[in-house]
Design an enzyme around this catalytic site. Structure first.
Site, PDB file in Angstrom:
ATOM      1  N   CYS A 111       0.836  -1.203   0.000  1.00  0.00           N
ATOM      2  CA  CYS A 111       0.000   0.000   0.000  1.00  0.00           C
ATOM      3  C   CYS A 111       0.872   1.254   0.000  1.00  0.00           C
ATOM      4  O   CYS A 111       1.694   1.435   0.901  1.00  0.00           O
ATOM      5  CB  CYS A 111      -0.911  -0.013   1.224  1.00  0.00           C
ATOM      6  SG  CYS A 111      -1.760   1.559   1.518  1.00  0.00           S
ATOM      7  N   CYS A 169       0.730   3.286   3.233  1.00  0.00           N
ATOM      8  CA  CYS A 169       1.513   2.699   4.318  1.00  0.00           C
ATOM      9  C   CYS A 169       2.993   3.011   4.107  1.00  0.00           C
ATOM     10  O   CYS A 169       3.709   3.366   5.050  1.00  0.00           O
ATOM     11  CB  CYS A 169       1.305   1.179   4.364  1.00  0.00           C
ATOM     12  SG  CYS A 169      -0.381   0.659   4.732  1.00  0.00           S
TER      13      CYS A 169
END
Length: 463
Positions: A380, A383
């Site tokens: 991600c 993230c």
């Protein structure tokens, strides 16, 4: 910090009231535009530029917006034959290191010295007007350009006019391509960005015109600052070879980008604008801090990061990172499965916990120690963007007796995490506070170290 309110309370309330109506008074919306259009027409006719054509007016969130489709000017893509020759053999990283000890005026002065009229200041109609004021202080000639997307606020157009008069300059306006705007609007409507994200519209109205303009320059100056959006703008050098756009010579490395305000804070910028008496956008008096197109900009609350007022509706949709697999096509699902199969990891400096450990925390009646946990997926991008900040926070919290852990919540753990840990998007940050059971979920997208510290101390007290 929000800019100071210079109006009286009564005047401010009157303006706020008028901006909350579906339609604004004709005097307020038409008069500034009439004056500005008159000036634009005289500028355009002298440059063999096709005139901007208003499509129609729409009330957007109670504000009046002018929607304009235009064709690229015939002179925008031409490189001036007399433009100053750009410097060669300069170590830009070394110069950036030197700039860390220089003032904004010194950085601006050096930029103008090196590139002269081959450099231009990008002016968005917000507090980056400070760049123009700093350039004026150098005593050197300078150029300013701005992107008229066709969807700016009336106050922004008025600021353009005020800035031209105050500094006795002519802003070089750049417009979207008429055919590209027409195609986008006719196929997807006026507000497609509320449904499928802002990138397509920004690409047509901002990125393409900007790319075209920069192809006529050797360097440009922006108002980017590190404090505008912690986690995404923390790595903003004072000068760099532009990694995205090309300059007049073409090819990689042909454009240099200066960010003189990178180390300045919002408060410092506003203190400077106040003492210099620089014209500013009236929207700042209404709570707007980061200002862009009218449909994509709103005021922010005290304490919010300034860019939280931009594209706010994407906070959930853009950060789900594939959680809702039911919305994916077969091809998208296959790509998602491939991403989730990665063995690579992130948050290397943070302790990892497995399913049993995070579940034990979840069901523990009373936590013996405060624990901060991030539910993440290594693939991600959101993230990945918070890795440095989260690891910095982990080191700080460790000295205060707070455990900081990570739990990979994609793949086989995803459904369980959605059901038991309130996972709705990656990343999700949870606090398991000492002396009580359960957890508290971080409710915003602010995940920089300072915000995480505020989050933790607001629940467990001063550490």
């Amino acid at each position: 910090h929000s800019p100071p309110h210079t109006q009286s309370t009564t005047t401010t309330r009157q303006k706020m009231a008028s901006s909350s109506c579906t339609t604004m008074s004709a005097a307020r919306t038409l008069t500034p535009f009439s004056r500005l259009r008159a000036r634009r027409r005289s500028m355009i006719s002298s440059s063999s530029v096709k005139k901007a054509t208003p499509l129609r007016r729409h009330g957007v969130g109670g504000r009046t917006t002018t929607l304009v489709q235009t064709r690229a000017t015939s002179t925008e893509s031409e490189v001036p034959s007399t433009m100053q020759t750009p410097p060669t053999n300069i170590d830009w990283e070394a110069l950036d290191s030197q700039f860390q000890d220089n003032t904004v005026v010194q950085i601006m002065d050096k930029a103008l010295e090196l590139f002269g009229d081959g450099l231009a200041i990008a002016f968005s109609g917000a507090e980056d007007v400070a760049l123009i004021q700093y350039a004026k202080l150098t005593g050197r000639p300078f150029r300013v350009f701005s992107l008229d997307t066709g969807r700016l606020n009336p106050e922004t157009y008025q600021l353009f006019d005020n800035v031209e008069k105050h500094f006795d300059i002519k802003i070089e306006f750049t417009f979207p391509d008429e055919d590209a705007v027409t195609k986008l609007v006719n196929e997807k409507g006026m507000f497609s960005f509320y449904e499928d994200g802002h990138k397509e519209c920004c690409g047509v109205r901002k990125v393409q015109p900007l790319r075209r303009k920069l192809k006529t320059l050797n360097a440009w100056v922006t108002g980017q600052r590190k404090d505008q959006s912690p986690g995404t703008r923390m790595a903003v050098p004072a000068v760099q070879v532009d990694p995205v756009f090309e300059g007049a010579a073409g090819g990689a490395g042909s454009l240099v980008k200066f960010n003189p305000l990178t180390n300045a804070t919002s408060q410092e910028v506003w203190d400077f604008l106040r003492v210099m008496g620089t014209p500013v956008n009236k929207l700042h008096e209404m709570g707007y801090v980061s200002i862009g197109c009218a449909p994509c900009t709103r005021p922010v609350l005290p304490g919010q990061q300034e860019r939280e007022g931009r594209w706010w509706w994407e906070d959930s949709a853009m950060k789900e990172c594939g959680l809702h697999s039911g919305n994916l096509t077969a091809e998208q699902q296959a790509k998602q499965d491939e991403r989730e199969a990665t063995e690579e990891d992130i948050f290397d400096e943070v302790t990892a916990v497995d399913h049993a450990a995070i579940d034990a925390l979840r069901v523990e009646p009373t936590h013996s120690k405060t624990t901060l946990a991030v539910l993440y997926a290594p693939w991600c991008p959101f993230c990945q963007a918070m890795v440095a900040g989260y690891e910095e926070a982990a080191a700080s919290f460790a000295a205060k007796g707070v455990d900081v852990v990570k739990f990979r919540a994609d793949g086989d753990e995803k459904e369980w995490s959605k059901e038991n840990l309130e996972l709705k998007s990656f990343p999700t940050v949870l606090l398991f506070p000492e002396g009580r059971g359960g957890f508290v979920k971080l409710g915003s997208e602010r995940r920089d170290p300072d915000s995480l510290n505020i989050f933790v101390e607001s629940i467990v007290g001063k550490l």
